[in-house]
Design an enzyme around this catalytic site. Structure first.
Site, PDB file in Angstrom:
ATOM      1  N   ASP A  31     -95.474 -80.885  14.133  1.00 19.84           N
ATOM      2  CA  ASP A  31     -94.143 -80.992  13.409  1.00 19.84           C
ATOM      3  C   ASP A  31     -93.265 -80.219  14.331  1.00 19.84           C
ATOM      4  OD1 ASP A  31     -92.265 -80.280  11.310  1.00 19.84           O
ATOM      5  OD2 ASP A  31     -93.970 -80.594   9.808  1.00 19.84           O
ATOM      6  N   LYS A  82     -85.586 -88.028   5.567  1.00 22.83           N
ATOM      7  CA  LYS A  82     -85.777 -88.756   4.236  1.00 22.83           C
ATOM      8  C   LYS A  82     -84.599 -88.772   3.445  1.00 22.83           C
ATOM      9  CE  LYS A  82     -87.211 -84.542   2.020  1.00 22.83           C
ATOM     10  NZ  LYS A  82     -88.218 -83.834   1.139  1.00 22.83           N
ATOM     11  N   SER A 122     -92.591 -95.342   0.402  1.00 27.34           N
ATOM     12  CA  SER A 122     -91.974 -94.802  -0.742  1.00 27.34           C
ATOM     13  C   SER A 122     -91.689 -95.973  -1.676  1.00 27.34           C
ATOM     14  CB  SER A 122     -90.534 -94.303  -0.277  1.00 27.34           C
ATOM     15  OG  SER A 122     -89.671 -94.265  -1.445  1.00 27.34           O
ATOM     16  N   TYR A 146     -82.711 -95.728   5.541  1.00 23.52           N
ATOM     17  CA  TYR A 146     -83.838 -94.849   5.171  1.00 23.52           C
ATOM     18  C   TYR A 146     -85.027 -95.825   4.580  1.00 23.52           C
ATOM     19  CZ  TYR A 146     -87.435 -92.115   2.499  1.00 23.52           C
ATOM     20  OH  TYR A 146     -88.617 -91.681   2.257  1.00 23.52           O
ATOM     21  N   LYS A 150     -88.938 -97.443   6.196  1.00 21.54           N
ATOM     22  CA  LYS A 150     -90.039 -97.326   5.502  1.00 21.54           C
ATOM     23  C   LYS A 150     -90.617 -98.676   5.551  1.00 21.54           C
ATOM     24  CE  LYS A 150     -90.610 -92.988   4.550  1.00 21.54           C
ATOM     25  NZ  LYS A 150     -91.263 -92.494   5.416  1.00 21.54           N
ATOM     26  N   ASN A 176     -91.636 -90.407  -7.577  1.00 18.24           N
ATOM     27  CA  ASN A 176     -90.844 -89.134  -7.228  1.00 18.24           C
ATOM     28  C   ASN A 176     -91.544 -87.583  -7.031  1.00 18.24           C
ATOM     29  OD1 ASN A 176     -89.010 -91.421  -7.975  1.00 18.24           O
ATOM     30  ND2 ASN A 176     -87.327 -89.870  -7.833  1.00 18.24           N
ATOM     31  N   LEU A 197     -82.949 -84.420  -7.785  1.00 22.97           N
ATOM     32  CA  LEU A 197     -82.827 -83.905  -8.981  1.00 22.97           C
ATOM     33  C   LEU A 197     -83.632 -82.544  -9.237  1.00 22.97           C
ATOM     34  CD1 LEU A 197     -81.461 -84.130 -11.773  1.00 22.97           C
ATOM     35  CD2 LEU A 197     -83.297 -85.384 -12.541  1.00 22.97           C
ATOM     36  N   ARG A 228     -86.793 -91.836 -13.983  1.00 22.28           N
ATOM     37  CA  ARG A 228     -88.095 -92.108 -12.917  1.00 22.28           C
ATOM     38  C   ARG A 228     -89.226 -91.639 -13.263  1.00 22.28           C
ATOM     39  NH1 ARG A 228     -83.672 -93.972 -11.602  1.00 22.28           N
ATOM     40  NH2 ARG A 228     -82.523 -93.652 -10.120  1.00 22.28           N
TER      41      ARG A 228
HETATM   42  P1  NAD Z   1     -90.152 -83.203   4.366  1.00 18.93           P
HETATM   43  O1  NAD Z   1     -88.733 -83.160   5.312  1.00 18.93           O
HETATM   44  O2  NAD Z   1     -90.341 -81.985   3.594  1.00 18.93           O
HETATM   45  O3  NAD Z   1     -91.326 -83.181   5.704  1.00 18.93           O
HETATM   46  C1  NAD Z   1     -91.361 -84.032   6.819  1.00 18.93           C
HETATM   47  C2  NAD Z   1     -91.690 -83.007   7.817  1.00 18.93           C
HETATM   48  O4  NAD Z   1     -91.719 -83.838   9.163  1.00 18.93           O
HETATM   49  C3  NAD Z   1     -90.954 -81.892   8.172  1.00 18.93           C
HETATM   50  O5  NAD Z   1     -91.683 -80.855   8.290  1.00 18.93           O
HETATM   51  C4  NAD Z   1     -90.294 -82.108   9.332  1.00 18.93           C
HETATM   52  O6  NAD Z   1     -89.955 -81.135  10.289  1.00 18.93           O
HETATM   53  C5  NAD Z   1     -91.085 -83.081  10.119  1.00 18.93           C
HETATM   54  N1  NAD Z   1     -90.560 -83.962  11.178  1.00 18.93           N
HETATM   55  C6  NAD Z   1     -89.618 -84.994  10.842  1.00 18.93           C
HETATM   56  N2  NAD Z   1     -89.090 -85.706  11.963  1.00 18.93           N
HETATM   57  C7  NAD Z   1     -90.040 -85.201  12.958  1.00 18.93           C
HETATM   58  C8  NAD Z   1     -90.338 -85.548  14.355  1.00 18.93           C
HETATM   59  N3  NAD Z   1     -89.646 -86.417  14.846  1.00 18.93           N
HETATM   60  N4  NAD Z   1     -91.569 -85.065  14.878  1.00 18.93           N
HETATM   61  C9  NAD Z   1     -92.095 -84.151  14.483  1.00 18.93           C
HETATM   62  N5  NAD Z   1     -91.998 -83.649  12.969  1.00 18.93           N
HETATM   63  C10 NAD Z   1     -90.965 -84.120  12.382  1.00 18.93           C
HETATM   64  O7  NAD Z   1     -90.453 -84.459   3.579  1.00 18.93           O
HETATM   65  P2  NAD Z   1     -91.515 -84.662   2.523  1.00 18.93           P
HETATM   66  O8  NAD Z   1     -90.911 -84.679   1.138  1.00 18.93           O
HETATM   67  O9  NAD Z   1     -92.684 -83.875   2.682  1.00 18.93           O
HETATM   68  O10 NAD Z   1     -91.690 -86.269   2.933  1.00 18.93           O
HETATM   69  C11 NAD Z   1     -92.912 -86.505   3.602  1.00 18.93           C
HETATM   70  C12 NAD Z   1     -92.966 -87.911   3.882  1.00 18.93           C
HETATM   71  O11 NAD Z   1     -93.281 -88.738   2.593  1.00 18.93           O
HETATM   72  C13 NAD Z   1     -91.598 -88.605   4.620  1.00 18.93           C
HETATM   73  O12 NAD Z   1     -91.961 -89.522   5.753  1.00 18.93           O
HETATM   74  C14 NAD Z   1     -90.866 -89.043   3.482  1.00 18.93           C
HETATM   75  O13 NAD Z   1     -89.929 -90.301   4.052  1.00 18.93           O
HETATM   76  C15 NAD Z   1     -91.856 -89.629   2.468  1.00 18.93           C
HETATM   77  N6  NAD Z   1     -91.406 -89.638   1.173  1.00 18.93           N
HETATM   78  C16 NAD Z   1     -91.049 -88.681   0.498  1.00 18.93           C
HETATM   79  C17 NAD Z   1     -90.578 -88.629  -0.555  1.00 18.93           C
HETATM   80  C18 NAD Z   1     -89.944 -87.312  -1.461  1.00 18.93           C
HETATM   81  O14 NAD Z   1     -89.415 -87.578  -2.674  1.00 18.93           O
HETATM   82  N7  NAD Z   1     -89.974 -86.215  -1.206  1.00 18.93           N
HETATM   83  C19 NAD Z   1     -90.724 -89.856  -1.529  1.00 18.93           C
HETATM   84  C20 NAD Z   1     -90.986 -91.057  -0.769  1.00 18.93           C
HETATM   85  C21 NAD Z   1     -91.483 -90.904   0.473  1.00 18.93           C
HETATM   86  C1  UD1 Z   2     -83.887 -90.748  -4.173  1.00 20.26           C
HETATM   87  C2  UD1 Z   2     -83.834 -91.727  -3.134  1.00 20.26           C
HETATM   88  C3  UD1 Z   2     -84.937 -92.653  -2.988  1.00 20.26           C
HETATM   89  C4  UD1 Z   2     -86.032 -91.627  -2.660  1.00 20.26           C
HETATM   90  C5  UD1 Z   2     -86.349 -90.818  -3.625  1.00 20.26           C
HETATM   91  C6  UD1 Z   2     -87.528 -90.138  -3.640  1.00 20.26           C
HETATM   92  C7  UD1 Z   2     -81.462 -92.108  -3.292  1.00 20.26           C
HETATM   93  C8  UD1 Z   2     -80.244 -93.006  -3.648  1.00 20.26           C
HETATM   94  N1  UD1 Z   2     -82.410 -92.633  -3.526  1.00 20.26           N
HETATM   95  O1  UD1 Z   2     -84.313 -91.554  -5.384  1.00 20.26           O
HETATM   96  O2  UD1 Z   2     -84.583 -93.589  -1.830  1.00 20.26           O
HETATM   97  O3  UD1 Z   2     -87.390 -92.742  -2.269  1.00 20.26           O
HETATM   98  O4  UD1 Z   2     -85.195 -89.975  -4.039  1.00 20.26           O
HETATM   99  O5  UD1 Z   2     -87.265 -88.935  -2.506  1.00 20.26           O
HETATM  100  O6  UD1 Z   2     -80.982 -90.999  -2.899  1.00 20.26           O
HETATM  101  N2  UD1 Z   2     -79.639 -87.164 -10.207  1.00 20.26           N
HETATM  102  C9  UD1 Z   2     -78.536 -86.504 -10.861  1.00 20.26           C
HETATM  103  N3  UD1 Z   2     -77.974 -85.384 -10.056  1.00 20.26           N
HETATM  104  C10 UD1 Z   2     -78.291 -85.011  -9.106  1.00 20.26           C
HETATM  105  C11 UD1 Z   2     -79.429 -85.680  -8.425  1.00 20.26           C
HETATM  106  C12 UD1 Z   2     -79.947 -86.627  -9.067  1.00 20.26           C
HETATM  107  O7  UD1 Z   2     -77.939 -86.981 -11.975  1.00 20.26           O
HETATM  108  O8  UD1 Z   2     -77.642 -83.996  -8.457  1.00 20.26           O
HETATM  109  C13 UD1 Z   2     -80.288 -88.371 -10.848  1.00 20.26           C
HETATM  110  C14 UD1 Z   2     -80.169 -89.623 -10.173  1.00 20.26           C
HETATM  111  O9  UD1 Z   2     -79.124 -90.300 -10.491  1.00 20.26           O
HETATM  112  C15 UD1 Z   2     -81.459 -90.556 -10.738  1.00 20.26           C
HETATM  113  C16 UD1 Z   2     -82.432 -89.097 -10.966  1.00 20.26           C
HETATM  114  O10 UD1 Z   2     -81.634 -87.990 -11.144  1.00 20.26           O
HETATM  115  O11 UD1 Z   2     -81.158 -91.170 -11.756  1.00 20.26           O
HETATM  116  C17 UD1 Z   2     -83.276 -88.813  -9.863  1.00 20.26           C
HETATM  117  O12 UD1 Z   2     -82.570 -88.702  -8.480  1.00 20.26           O
HETATM  118  P1  UD1 Z   2     -83.339 -88.309  -7.108  1.00 20.26           P
HETATM  119  O13 UD1 Z   2     -84.190 -87.127  -7.221  1.00 20.26           O
HETATM  120  O14 UD1 Z   2     -82.348 -88.299  -6.270  1.00 20.26           O
HETATM  121  O15 UD1 Z   2     -84.448 -89.504  -6.695  1.00 20.26           O
HETATM  122  P2  UD1 Z   2     -84.133 -90.939  -6.796  1.00 20.26           P
HETATM  123  O16 UD1 Z   2     -82.592 -91.594  -7.320  1.00 20.26           O
HETATM  124  O17 UD1 Z   2     -85.263 -91.731  -7.476  1.00 20.26           O
END
Ligand code: NAD
Ligand code: UD1
Length: 334
Positions: A31, A82, A122, A146, A150, A176, A197, A228
């Site tokens: 990381d 992300k 995602s 983004y 993916k 989510n 959210l 969601r």
């Molecule tokens: P996060 O940001 O908490 O974790 C990502 C980690 O990767 C961090 O520790 C960051 O320091 C590290 N990182 C980023 N770029 C790097 C690089 N170039 N080299 C080495 N380390 C690096 O995010 P998360 O929520 O734990 O998400 C993990 C994965 O899941 C991501 O690929 C994200 O796109 C995917 N994902 C997340 C969600 C979500 O809602 N959290 C939803 C769908 C997919």
């Molecule tokens: C977001 C990302 C999506 C990603 C997902 C999981 C966007 C446009 N989409 O989606 O690509 O895969 O997170 O990480 O950012 N909301 C509010 N107020 C807030 C925040 C959110 O009302 O301050 C609402 C949103 O409109 C939505 C719901 O809460 O209806 C969930 O939002 P969020 O947690 O950002 O997730 P996604 O929209 O599903």
């Protein structure tokens, strides 16, 4: 097994480390801490009473990756950027980090003859759903850089498998993720203003923000706010264990990790308020650009192919998020 976890210090990565360590696997975290901190890994060690091997480095540094993964059996690839809004402003950074970084990782794996990979995708790759619940064969499309990264990585992995069918690839499309480890020691800890959210609501509850902006109440949903499929991060982490266990034969598999249930923004405000005992002031504001009304998974394939299904309730997710937030009101980055 010895498992190489990119982005293992992040939100989902740290919870996944806990699950693998609890099963007595060895874990190497790679990381660069661009969105995480060292303290999280220390807490992973204190939860599990096990040691994590840490290599601080960037996934775009192929030589460093090659050296760090010597002796590992499999890779779980979380590292990436992300934030959807930021990806629109800085597309080159997103393609470089998420796509170029993955290419470096895949070359380093090939050099080390490691061919087992679990990749974080995602539900964003489904775009605006044409039908619900979302099955894995739903048409794929994206609306921002983004999401595009993916989808591109999914396609790169499909082509890689076509070219060399000894690879074992599992692509997990997360819905989510929310919640936190039951200890309250690790959880979602955004460095800047939360985009999502749950961390926003949690910061309102703990007094760091005055109110929640609800992005629109005129969607075609029962209460007008977005719906969601929220999934507990520990269920999600356990899905990674099952995915890796399933990689015993070469394959290219894509599965949804979700619960199949949808909750609205106002559902979350209500349940979070109940479990925290805090009022969550909110204001209805215009829709957020790019948002969709409803999105939830058909989780049938994960149950069939991985023997996995989410078990934690929405209330539990809210309770565990609050437990983490209230024990760490300023996060771990202070
Ligand atoms: P996060 O940001 O908490 O974790 C990502 C980690 O990767 C961090 O520790 C960051 O320091 C590290 N990182 C980023 N770029 C790097 C690089 N170039 N080299 C080495 N380390 C690096 O995010 P998360 O929520 O734990 O998400 C993990 C994965 O899941 C991501 O690929 C994200 O796109 C995917 N994902 C997340 C969600 C979500 O809602 N959290 C939803 C769908 C997919
Ligand atoms: C977001 C990302 C999506 C990603 C997902 C999981 C966007 C446009 N989409 O989606 O690509 O895969 O997170 O990480 O950012 N909301 C509010 N107020 C807030 C925040 C959110 O009302 O301050 C609402 C949103 O409109 C939505 C719901 O809460 O209806 C969930 O939002 P969020 O947690 O950002 O997730 P996604 O929209 O599903």
């Amino acid at each position: 097994m010895k498992i190489f976890i990119t982005g293992g210090a992040g939100y989902i990565g740290s919870h996944t480390c806990v699950e693998f360590l609890n099963l007595d696997h060895d874990v190497v975290v790679y990381d660069n801490f661009c969105n995480s901190n060292y303290e999280t890994l220390q807490r992973v060690e204190s939860i599990t009473h096990k040691t994590v091997t840490l290599v601080e480095g960037d996934i775009r540094d192929e030589d460093a990756l090659c050296k760090a993964m010597v002796g590992c059996d499999a890779v779980i690839h979380f590292a990436g950027l992300k934030a959807v809004g930021e990806s629109v402003e800085k597309p080159l950074e997103y393609y470089d980090n998420n796509v170029q970084g993955t290419l470096c990782l895949l070359r380093a794996m090939r050099t080390n003859n490691i061919k087992k990979l679990v990749f974080s995708s995602s539900a964003t790759v489904y775009g605006n759903p044409q039908k619900l619940p979302l099955t894995e064969d739903h048409p794929l499309t994206t609306t921002n850089p983004y999401g595009q990264t993916k989808l591109m990585v999914e396609e790169i992995l499909r082509d890689l498998y076509k070219s060399d069918s000894t690879w074992c690839v599992s692509i997990l499309r997360y819905f989510n993720p929310i919640g936190a480890h039951e200890s309250g020691l690790i959880g979602e800890d955004p460095k800047d203003m939360p985009n999502n959210l749950m961390p926003f609501i949690a910061q309102v509850a703990v007094g760091r923000r005055d109110y929640l902006s609800v992005y629109g109440d005129d969607y075609a949903t029962p209460d007008g706010t977005g719906i969601r499929d929220y999934i507990h991060v520990v269920d999600l982490a356990q899905g990674h264990v099952k995915a890796l266990e399933s990689l015993v034969v070469p394959q290219y598999t894509v599965v949804n990790l979700g619960t199949g249930m949808g909750y609205s923004v106002l559902d979350m405000v209500k349940v979070f308020s109940e479990v925290s005992g805090k009022e969550i002031p909110y204001r209805i504001v215009p829709r957020r650009e790019g948002d969709i009304a409803s999105c939830y998974a058909d989780p049938t394939l994960a149950k069939k192919t991985l023997g996995w299904q989410a078990s934690r309730t929405f209330k539990q997710m809210c309770q565990d998020s609050w437990n983490f937030q209230s024990k760490n009101p300023h996060g771990l980055n202070v």
